[in-house]
Enzyme design. Sequence first.
Site, PDB file in Angstrom:
ATOM      1  N   TYR A 129     -13.137  -2.196   3.998  1.00 22.91           N
ATOM      2  CA  TYR A 129     -12.282  -1.066   4.318  1.00 22.91           C
ATOM      3  C   TYR A 129     -12.343  -0.040   3.205  1.00 22.91           C
ATOM      4  CZ  TYR A 129      -9.011   2.245   5.728  1.00 22.91           C
ATOM      5  OH  TYR A 129      -8.495   3.465   6.067  1.00 22.91           O
ATOM      6  N   GLU A 163      -1.891   7.376  19.356  1.00 20.32           N
ATOM      7  CA  GLU A 163      -2.730   6.311  18.815  1.00 20.32           C
ATOM      8  C   GLU A 163      -2.135   4.958  19.186  1.00 20.32           C
ATOM      9  OE1 GLU A 163      -3.823   6.947  14.702  1.00 20.32           O
ATOM     10  OE2 GLU A 163      -4.043   4.798  14.378  1.00 20.32           O
ATOM     11  N   ARG A 186       0.831  -1.211   0.000  1.00 18.99           N
ATOM     12  CA  ARG A 186       0.000   0.000   0.000  1.00 18.99           C
ATOM     13  C   ARG A 186       0.862   1.256   0.000  1.00 18.99           C
ATOM     14  NH1 ARG A 186      -4.262  -1.811   3.924  1.00 18.99           N
ATOM     15  NH2 ARG A 186      -3.428  -0.413   5.485  1.00 18.99           N
ATOM     16  N   ARG A 196       1.547   6.072  16.660  1.00 11.76           N
ATOM     17  CA  ARG A 196       1.848   7.408  16.143  1.00 11.76           C
ATOM     18  C   ARG A 196       1.241   8.497  17.008  1.00 11.76           C
ATOM     19  NH1 ARG A 196      -1.662   7.057  10.486  1.00 11.76           N
ATOM     20  NH2 ARG A 196      -3.462   6.084  11.430  1.00 11.76           N
ATOM     21  N   ASP A 233     -11.980   3.883   1.934  1.00 11.08           N
ATOM     22  CA  ASP A 233     -11.551   5.250   2.177  1.00 11.08           C
ATOM     23  C   ASP A 233     -12.752   6.168   1.965  1.00 11.08           C
ATOM     24  OD1 ASP A 233      -8.918   5.186   3.032  1.00 11.08           O
ATOM     25  OD2 ASP A 233      -8.132   4.976   1.010  1.00 11.08           O
ATOM     26  N   ARG A 267     -10.394  -4.604  13.749  1.00 13.33           N
ATOM     27  CA  ARG A 267      -9.165  -4.192  14.394  1.00 13.33           C
ATOM     28  C   ARG A 267      -9.486  -2.836  15.014  1.00 13.33           C
ATOM     29  NH1 ARG A 267      -4.319  -1.755  12.577  1.00 13.33           N
ATOM     30  NH2 ARG A 267      -5.118  -1.370  10.503  1.00 13.33           N
ATOM     31  N   ARG A 301       9.514   5.353  -3.741  1.00 20.24           N
ATOM     32  CA  ARG A 301       9.819   6.270  -4.858  1.00 20.24           C
ATOM     33  C   ARG A 301      11.296   6.585  -4.930  1.00 20.24           C
ATOM     34  NH1 ARG A 301       5.699  10.008  -2.674  1.00 20.24           N
ATOM     35  NH2 ARG A 301       3.691   9.299  -3.476  1.00 20.24           N
TER      36      ARG A 301
HETATM   37  P1  FAD Z   1     -19.253   5.710   9.645  1.00 20.61           P
HETATM   38  O1  FAD Z   1     -18.536   6.997   9.551  1.00 20.61           O
HETATM   39  O2  FAD Z   1     -18.772   4.717  10.614  1.00 20.61           O
HETATM   40  O3  FAD Z   1     -20.791   6.038   9.907  1.00 20.61           O
HETATM   41  C1  FAD Z   1     -21.712   5.065  10.361  1.00 20.61           C
HETATM   42  C2  FAD Z   1     -22.606   5.716  11.385  1.00 20.61           C
HETATM   43  O4  FAD Z   1     -23.662   4.822  11.724  1.00 20.61           O
HETATM   44  C3  FAD Z   1     -21.885   6.047  12.683  1.00 20.61           C
HETATM   45  O5  FAD Z   1     -21.966   7.422  12.975  1.00 20.61           O
HETATM   46  C4  FAD Z   1     -22.610   5.184  13.724  1.00 20.61           C
HETATM   47  O6  FAD Z   1     -22.725   5.835  14.990  1.00 20.61           O
HETATM   48  C5  FAD Z   1     -23.959   4.994  13.077  1.00 20.61           C
HETATM   49  N1  FAD Z   1     -24.660   3.807  13.580  1.00 20.61           N
HETATM   50  C6  FAD Z   1     -24.181   2.547  13.651  1.00 20.61           C
HETATM   51  N2  FAD Z   1     -25.098   1.730  14.209  1.00 20.61           N
HETATM   52  C7  FAD Z   1     -26.185   2.498  14.489  1.00 20.61           C
HETATM   53  C8  FAD Z   1     -27.447   2.239  15.081  1.00 20.61           C
HETATM   54  N3  FAD Z   1     -27.785   1.024  15.519  1.00 20.61           N
HETATM   55  N4  FAD Z   1     -28.314   3.259  15.213  1.00 20.61           N
HETATM   56  C9  FAD Z   1     -27.987   4.516  14.794  1.00 20.61           C
HETATM   57  N5  FAD Z   1     -26.811   4.811  14.234  1.00 20.61           N
HETATM   58  C10 FAD Z   1     -25.909   3.822  14.069  1.00 20.61           C
HETATM   59  N6  FAD Z   1     -10.371   7.447   4.858  1.00 20.61           N
HETATM   60  C11 FAD Z   1      -9.690   8.296   4.040  1.00 20.61           C
HETATM   61  O7  FAD Z   1     -10.112   8.531   2.914  1.00 20.61           O
HETATM   62  N7  FAD Z   1      -8.558   8.948   4.493  1.00 20.61           N
HETATM   63  C12 FAD Z   1      -8.053   8.748   5.738  1.00 20.61           C
HETATM   64  O8  FAD Z   1      -7.023   9.341   6.098  1.00 20.61           O
HETATM   65  C13 FAD Z   1      -8.734   7.827   6.600  1.00 20.61           C
HETATM   66  N8  FAD Z   1      -8.272   7.602   7.841  1.00 20.61           N
HETATM   67  C14 FAD Z   1      -8.922   6.706   8.647  1.00 20.61           C
HETATM   68  C15 FAD Z   1      -8.424   6.486   9.930  1.00 20.61           C
HETATM   69  C16 FAD Z   1      -9.043   5.582  10.768  1.00 20.61           C
HETATM   70  C17 FAD Z   1      -8.489   5.342  12.156  1.00 20.61           C
HETATM   71  C18 FAD Z   1     -10.191   4.877  10.310  1.00 20.61           C
HETATM   72  C19 FAD Z   1     -10.861   3.866  11.179  1.00 20.61           C
HETATM   73  C20 FAD Z   1     -10.719   5.125   9.051  1.00 20.61           C
HETATM   74  C21 FAD Z   1     -10.086   6.030   8.202  1.00 20.61           C
HETATM   75  N9  FAD Z   1     -10.602   6.321   6.933  1.00 20.61           N
HETATM   76  C22 FAD Z   1      -9.921   7.187   6.116  1.00 20.61           C
HETATM   77  C23 FAD Z   1     -11.884   5.717   6.452  1.00 20.61           C
HETATM   78  C24 FAD Z   1     -13.129   6.587   6.760  1.00 20.61           C
HETATM   79  O9  FAD Z   1     -13.234   6.780   8.146  1.00 20.61           O
HETATM   80  C25 FAD Z   1     -14.401   5.900   6.233  1.00 20.61           C
HETATM   81  O10 FAD Z   1     -14.288   5.683   4.850  1.00 20.61           O
HETATM   82  C26 FAD Z   1     -15.722   6.671   6.453  1.00 20.61           C
HETATM   83  O11 FAD Z   1     -15.765   7.349   7.662  1.00 20.61           O
HETATM   84  C27 FAD Z   1     -16.878   5.694   6.386  1.00 20.61           C
HETATM   85  O12 FAD Z   1     -18.133   6.339   6.433  1.00 20.61           O
HETATM   86  P2  FAD Z   1     -19.455   5.511   6.720  1.00 20.61           P
HETATM   87  O13 FAD Z   1     -20.592   6.459   6.611  1.00 20.61           O
HETATM   88  O14 FAD Z   1     -19.492   4.282   5.910  1.00 20.61           O
HETATM   89  O15 FAD Z   1     -19.276   4.979   8.211  1.00 20.61           O
HETATM   90  N1  UDP Z   2       4.029   0.832   7.771  1.00 21.68           N
HETATM   91  C1  UDP Z   2       5.250   0.702   8.403  1.00 21.68           C
HETATM   92  N2  UDP Z   2       5.845   1.809   8.923  1.00 21.68           N
HETATM   93  C2  UDP Z   2       5.280   3.038   8.844  1.00 21.68           C
HETATM   94  C3  UDP Z   2       4.035   3.173   8.195  1.00 21.68           C
HETATM   95  C4  UDP Z   2       3.421   2.041   7.673  1.00 21.68           C
HETATM   96  O1  UDP Z   2       5.778  -0.394   8.509  1.00 21.68           O
HETATM   97  O2  UDP Z   2       5.869   4.000   9.355  1.00 21.68           O
HETATM   98  C5  UDP Z   2       3.390  -0.395   7.225  1.00 21.68           C
HETATM   99  C6  UDP Z   2       2.428  -1.053   8.219  1.00 21.68           C
HETATM  100  O3  UDP Z   2       2.560  -2.454   8.073  1.00 21.68           O
HETATM  101  C7  UDP Z   2       1.077  -0.606   7.710  1.00 21.68           C
HETATM  102  C8  UDP Z   2       1.310  -0.574   6.204  1.00 21.68           C
HETATM  103  O4  UDP Z   2       2.655  -0.097   6.073  1.00 21.68           O
HETATM  104  O5  UDP Z   2       0.066  -1.526   8.045  1.00 21.68           O
HETATM  105  C9  UDP Z   2       0.363   0.323   5.446  1.00 21.68           C
HETATM  106  O6  UDP Z   2       0.428   1.630   5.996  1.00 21.68           O
HETATM  107  P1  UDP Z   2      -0.842   2.578   6.038  1.00 21.68           P
HETATM  108  O7  UDP Z   2      -0.428   3.884   6.577  1.00 21.68           O
HETATM  109  O8  UDP Z   2      -1.504   2.522   4.705  1.00 21.68           O
HETATM  110  O9  UDP Z   2      -1.727   1.791   7.106  1.00 21.68           O
HETATM  111  P2  UDP Z   2      -3.146   2.148   7.779  1.00 21.68           P
HETATM  112  O10 UDP Z   2      -2.840   2.949   9.006  1.00 21.68           O
HETATM  113  O11 UDP Z   2      -3.942   2.907   6.757  1.00 21.68           O
HETATM  114  O12 UDP Z   2      -3.687   0.810   8.114  1.00 21.68           O
END
Ligand code: FAD
Ligand code: UDP
Length: 364
Positions: A346, A298, A170, A278, A348, A247, A174
């Site tokens: 999963y 985190e 992922r 991080r 984005d 997870r 470069r």
């Molecule tokens: P959610 O945002 O989870 O919305 C679902 C909603 O349903 C929630 O608010 C929940 O409370 C509600 N719900 C669930 N059950 C019920 C119930 N029974 N009754 C009422 N409400 C309910 N994407 C990126 O593009 N860039 C990033 O840098 C990035 N970073 C991330 C970092 C982390 C740690 C994580 C976990 C995800 C990240 N993502 C990122 C992905 C991004 O968070 C998701 O793509 C997006 O938020 C998903 O939207 P959703 O509406 O599907 O789900």
């Molecule tokens: N990774 C790593 N070192 C870093 C950043 C990422 O080894 O400093 C590895 C790690 O295994 C991670 C993978 O690269 O699961 C992909 O990174 P990404 O940031 O996409 O992971 P995410 O947080 O989105 O799961």
Amino acid sequence: MYDYLIVGAGLFGAVFAREATDKGKKVLVIDKRDHIAGNVFTREIEGINVHEYGAHIFHTNNREVWEYVNKFAEFNRFTNAPVANYKGELYSLPFNMYTFNKMWGVVTPEEAKAKIEEQRKAAGITEPKNLEEQAISLVGTDIYEKLIKGYTKKQWGRPCSELPAFIIKRLPVRYTFDNNYFNALFQGIPMGGYTKMVENMLKGIEVRTGVDYFDVKDELEAQAQKVIYTGPIDAYFDYKLGTLEYRSVRFETEVLDTDNFQGNAAVNFTDEETPWTRIIEHKFFEFGEQPKTVISREYSSEWEKGDEPYYPVNDEKNGKLYEEYKKLADAEEKVVFGGRLGEYKYYDMDKVIESALEAAKKYL
Ligand code: FAD
Ligand code: UDP
């Protein structure tokens, strides 16, 4: 009373609600949390938009999605360029010429390639079978040992030799001086926070927060023609086939009396001993100049039923269980399952929006 009852005020729910409303449908959105925006929710603390459920950087190659989100927020020029901290030594990420120069003193791409090839050969890897071998064959042993081994073990709770090779692919590798973590054409952060962006999407739409669907299911469903459900798919069926695994991550957030704690939005701690993976310094997503700062450490953690679900576990066992739930979901005529939890995928942010827009085209 309603054409659509939308369960979940995250991105999927908000985009669908907007599209339905614009097509003249009557919509009610509910969320069990006390706020809108789902996992992209930002909360203002000391004038800083804090990404409460983890750092969110918007990036996409899809022009339609980019233009769509820009209708609801102005995006800044933020480019994700995390720094890796290995026992006090700092390296650029993703792996690029700055990283290679700091690690080995090499200056040209040719020298960097030769160094990596030398280490790959010494390790005797031809066909990488797991994450460890894949990493060494991509960037050599030194980078694997300092920047990948410890971080990955903390993040996934198991050694690199027991993880699939694709995870490390992922990350870009470069042979240019380019610290941009993503290859996407468009990237940025909505100025003023994600919550404001979602608020704009939901303008003029009835939203009730603090309402759990399962507490009001019969009553609300009777008032709606169709339901868009974005919660966990297994919860909808009361886990009758078993529980899908996630997870999880945990955040420790602190307000600090300094204007600049680490000089970057994200610093990865890549040694095995530091317990967090991080630290996020939220102000830098928006180039903030506030007198204080807010940081979040985190930690990666095992998920247990009842915890906040974060990342779906895309292994065979969970994949199979999801397929069984999907069959039940397809048989529910009145309900459409969408989003990260509804589709156990999963996604984005850009993919979630794309998928909500597709659902809107299909059903509206
Ligand atoms: P959610 O945002 O989870 O919305 C679902 C909603 O349903 C929630 O608010 C929940 O409370 C509600 N719900 C669930 N059950 C019920 C119930 N029974 N009754 C009422 N409400 C309910 N994407 C990126 O593009 N860039 C990033 O840098 C990035 N970073 C991330 C970092 C982390 C740690 C994580 C976990 C995800 C990240 N993502 C990122 C992905 C991004 O968070 C998701 O793509 C997006 O938020 C998903 O939207 P959703 O509406 O599907 O789900
Ligand atoms: N990774 C790593 N070192 C870093 C950043 C990422 O080894 O400093 C590895 C790690 O295994 C991670 C993978 O690269 O699961 C992909 O990174 P990404 O940031 O996409 O992971 P995410 O947080 O989105 O799961």
